[in-house]
Design a protein around this motif. Structure first.
Motif, PDB file in Angstrom:
ATOM      1  N   VAL A 203       0.833  -1.209   0.000  1.00  0.00           N
ATOM      2  CA  VAL A 203       0.000   0.000   0.000  1.00  0.00           C
ATOM      3  C   VAL A 203       0.864   1.253   0.000  1.00  0.00           C
ATOM      4  CG1 VAL A 203      -1.613   1.367   1.383  1.00  0.00           C
ATOM      5  CG2 VAL A 203      -2.020  -1.070   1.044  1.00  0.00           C
ATOM      6  N   PHE A 204       1.896   1.281   0.819  1.00  0.00           N
ATOM      7  CA  PHE A 204       2.739   2.473   0.878  1.00  0.00           C
ATOM      8  C   PHE A 204       3.606   2.618  -0.371  1.00  0.00           C
ATOM      9  CE2 PHE A 204       1.503   2.803   5.278  1.00  0.00           C
ATOM     10  CZ  PHE A 204       1.556   4.167   5.500  1.00  0.00           C
ATOM     11  N   ALA A 205       3.949   1.511  -1.002  1.00  0.00           N
ATOM     12  CA  ALA A 205       4.653   1.613  -2.281  1.00  0.00           C
ATOM     13  C   ALA A 205       3.758   2.264  -3.327  1.00  0.00           C
ATOM     14  CB  ALA A 205       5.103   0.231  -2.740  1.00  0.00           C
ATOM     15  N   ALA A 206       2.475   1.911  -3.316  1.00  0.00           N
ATOM     16  CA  ALA A 206       1.525   2.531  -4.243  1.00  0.00           C
ATOM     17  C   ALA A 206       1.323   4.006  -3.916  1.00  0.00           C
ATOM     18  CB  ALA A 206       0.195   1.787  -4.190  1.00  0.00           C
ATOM     19  N   LEU A 207       1.245   4.344  -2.624  1.00  0.00           N
ATOM     20  CA  LEU A 207       1.109   5.745  -2.230  1.00  0.00           C
ATOM     21  C   LEU A 207       2.320   6.555  -2.652  1.00  0.00           C
ATOM     22  CD1 LEU A 207      -0.408   5.484   1.372  1.00  0.00           C
ATOM     23  CD2 LEU A 207      -1.526   6.379  -0.683  1.00  0.00           C
TER      24      LEU A 207
END
Length: 222
Positions: A203-207
């Protein structure tokens, strides 16, 4: 261990009722999300302020680093003794765990902005709040997200302690499995926490990909 996990995970009984996987997962996400939100509301503004003004930074970072050394289970038990069993001790312990990485990364990210860029922005007539919001925050965003990601992973992994004070979450599978000597339940609960931590990383990689400018992503990668 894989067979234990699969036998437990594939059992239809684990997917229904108040003690089923969906309910425990929702509880775990609720505790973790609330703790991360409270930590961000505390740490991000303080980190932005100290990073932008350059005042109180040493004290802030020192206190944050000291807080990192606090044992989470120790904080939990102290709050339980003071306030009793419930959600408050869990939140206090998780927030104490999550604030330091968010605070330090936010402070260091803002302080790391090129001073020449700040001077140029001020020379163009930008007010201090615009310098912070339009220049420093976008440049510091990779480090801020890194601090949030680190805190999120720690919170998701540590939120299992909620089970020790009678609260739900995925930790219930670990604690109840140990009490009943059902090792398949212990393994299942542990692997679900690991899977949730990996999901947080994704999720944080996508953010990061969505929020950080391509030029900053490439410079940070180098």
């Amino acid at each position: 261990m894989v067979l234990w996990f699969w036998e437990w995970f594939a059992d239809p009984a684990q997917w229904s009722g108040p003690a089923g996987i969906p309910v425990r997962l929702a509880e775990h996400l609720g505790y973790s999300g609330l703790a991360l939100l409270l930590s961000a509301l505390i740490a991000v503004p303080v980190g932005l302020l100290t990073g932008h003004t350059g005042r109180g930074g040493f004290l802030t970072v020192s206190v944050a680093n000291f807080a990192r050394a606090l044992p989470t289970i120790g904080v939990l038990m102290l709050v339980v003794l003071a306030a009793g069993i419930g959600l408050l001790p869990v939140m206090a312990a998780l927030v104490a765990l999550a604030v330091p990485p968010i605070l330090v990364n936010t402070h260091e990210g803002v302080r790391g902005v090129d001073p020449r860029a700040r001077d140029a922005a001020r020379g163009m007539g930008m007010r201090e709040r615009h310098v912070l919001l339009r220049l420093e925050v976008p440049v510091a965003l990779p480090l801020i997200l890194l601090g949030l990601r680190t805190a999120a992973i720690q919170v998701v992994s540590t939120a299992t302690i909620a089970a020790y004070v009678g609260i739900g979450g995925l930790g219930r599978f670990i604690v109840d499995g140990q009490a009943r000597q059902r090792f398949e339940m212990v393994v299942g609960g542990a692997l679900l926490v690991v899977a949730l931590a990996v999901f947080v990383i994704v999720v944080f990689a996508a953010l990061r990909r969505a929020l950080v400018a391509p030029g900053l992503r490439q410079s940070k990668a180098r």
